[in-house]
Design a protein around this motif. Structure first.
Motif, PDB file in Angstrom:
ATOM      1  N   ALA A 111      51.188  32.485  31.430  1.00 50.56           N
ATOM      2  CA  ALA A 111      52.186  32.171  30.399  1.00 50.56           C
ATOM      3  C   ALA A 111      52.730  33.436  29.746  1.00 50.56           C
ATOM      4  O   ALA A 111      53.884  33.468  29.297  1.00 50.56           O
ATOM      5  N   ALA A 112      51.927  34.497  29.732  1.00 55.62           N
ATOM      6  CA  ALA A 112      52.365  35.780  29.171  1.00 55.62           C
ATOM      7  C   ALA A 112      53.203  36.573  30.174  1.00 55.62           C
ATOM      8  O   ALA A 112      53.640  37.689  29.874  1.00 55.62           O
ATOM      9  N   GLY A 113      53.394  36.008  31.366  1.00 53.70           N
ATOM     10  CA  GLY A 113      54.202  36.668  32.379  1.00 53.70           C
ATOM     11  C   GLY A 113      53.469  37.701  33.207  1.00 53.70           C
ATOM     12  O   GLY A 113      54.083  38.523  33.885  1.00 53.70           O
ATOM     13  N   VAL A 114      52.132  37.652  33.165  1.00 52.91           N
ATOM     14  CA  VAL A 114      51.324  38.617  33.909  1.00 52.91           C
ATOM     15  C   VAL A 114      50.708  37.894  35.114  1.00 52.91           C
ATOM     16  O   VAL A 114      49.964  36.932  34.945  1.00 52.91           O
ATOM     17  N   PRO A 115      51.012  38.348  36.333  1.00 50.45           N
ATOM     18  CA  PRO A 115      50.421  37.711  37.513  1.00 50.45           C
ATOM     19  C   PRO A 115      48.901  37.851  37.503  1.00 50.45           C
ATOM     20  O   PRO A 115      48.370  38.883  37.070  1.00 50.45           O
ATOM     21  N   MET A 116      48.245  36.818  37.997  1.00 53.50           N
ATOM     22  CA  MET A 116      46.779  36.822  38.019  1.00 53.50           C
ATOM     23  C   MET A 116      46.296  36.098  39.261  1.00 53.50           C
ATOM     24  O   MET A 116      46.885  35.098  39.671  1.00 53.50           O
ATOM     25  N   VAL A 117      45.242  36.621  39.864  1.00 57.84           N
ATOM     26  CA  VAL A 117      44.548  35.922  40.938  1.00 57.84           C
ATOM     27  C   VAL A 117      43.081  35.794  40.545  1.00 57.84           C
ATOM     28  O   VAL A 117      42.571  36.595  39.763  1.00 57.84           O
ATOM     29  N   MET A 118      42.453  34.757  41.085  1.00 52.55           N
ATOM     30  CA  MET A 118      41.042  34.508  40.777  1.00 52.55           C
ATOM     31  C   MET A 118      40.306  34.115  42.043  1.00 52.55           C
ATOM     32  O   MET A 118      40.904  33.608  42.993  1.00 52.55           O
ATOM     33  N   ASP A 119      38.996  34.331  41.995  1.00 59.54           N
ATOM     34  CA  ASP A 119      38.089  33.848  43.025  1.00 59.54           C
ATOM     35  C   ASP A 119      38.417  34.406  44.410  1.00 59.54           C
ATOM     36  O   ASP A 119      38.351  33.701  45.411  1.00 59.54           O
ATOM     37  N   THR A 120      38.776  35.694  44.442  1.00 59.20           N
ATOM     38  CA  THR A 120      38.970  36.383  45.715  1.00 59.20           C
ATOM     39  C   THR A 120      38.705  37.868  45.499  1.00 59.20           C
ATOM     40  O   THR A 120      38.417  38.290  44.387  1.00 59.20           O
TER      41      THR A 120
END
Length: 135
Positions: free
Chosen positions: A117-126
């Motif tokens: 929502a803050a416009g920052v890309p994020m990935v998880m669990d990798t």
């Protein structure tokens, strides 16, 4: 909901981001954070150890917190348990990081939503090692 492992977010971090703050990185070569930080260096990335002891790791000066890092951070790579990881996503947004990466097994849906929502890309669990192998 946006994919936690959006291919474009992964590509952006691996290809376009150079400075990786590695939260939880210590000087213990037996730890996964150390091994991944070493891989990041081998791939031409600058690593920034972020650990309460602020020790120098793999030749790079460490910092106790993300806020202590005196230069821009591209990716905040988090090696903390899921229940403790969300605060680092929030700190990453606060310091102006371009992206957040939660390592394999680290999932915090609420942090993902806040960060996205803050416009920052994020990935998880990798893991970057896994994602580079998939290419």
């Amino acid at each position: 909901m946006t994919s936690w492992q959006d291919p474009e977010a992964v590509r952006f971090m691996l290809d376009d981001c150079e400075t990786w703050a590695v939260v939880g990185l210590s000087g213990d070569p037996g730890r996964t954070a150390y091994q991944i930080a070493q891989l990041l260096q081998q791939r031409g990335k600058r690593i920034v150890p972020v650990h309460p002891s602020a020790e120098t790791v793999l030749g790079e000066q460490g910092y106790a917190t993300l806020a202590d890092v005196p230069f821009p951070i591209d990716v905040v790579d988090v090696f903390r348990r899921s229940e403790a990881a969300g605060e680092f996503a929030d700190q990453a947004v606060a310091v102006g990081a371009k992206a957040v990466w939660f390592q394999l097994g680290v999932v915090d849906e609420a942090a993902f939503e806040r960060t996205s929502a803050a416009g920052v890309p994020m990935v998880m669990d990798t893991c970057p090692a896994i994602e580079w192998r998939r290419r």
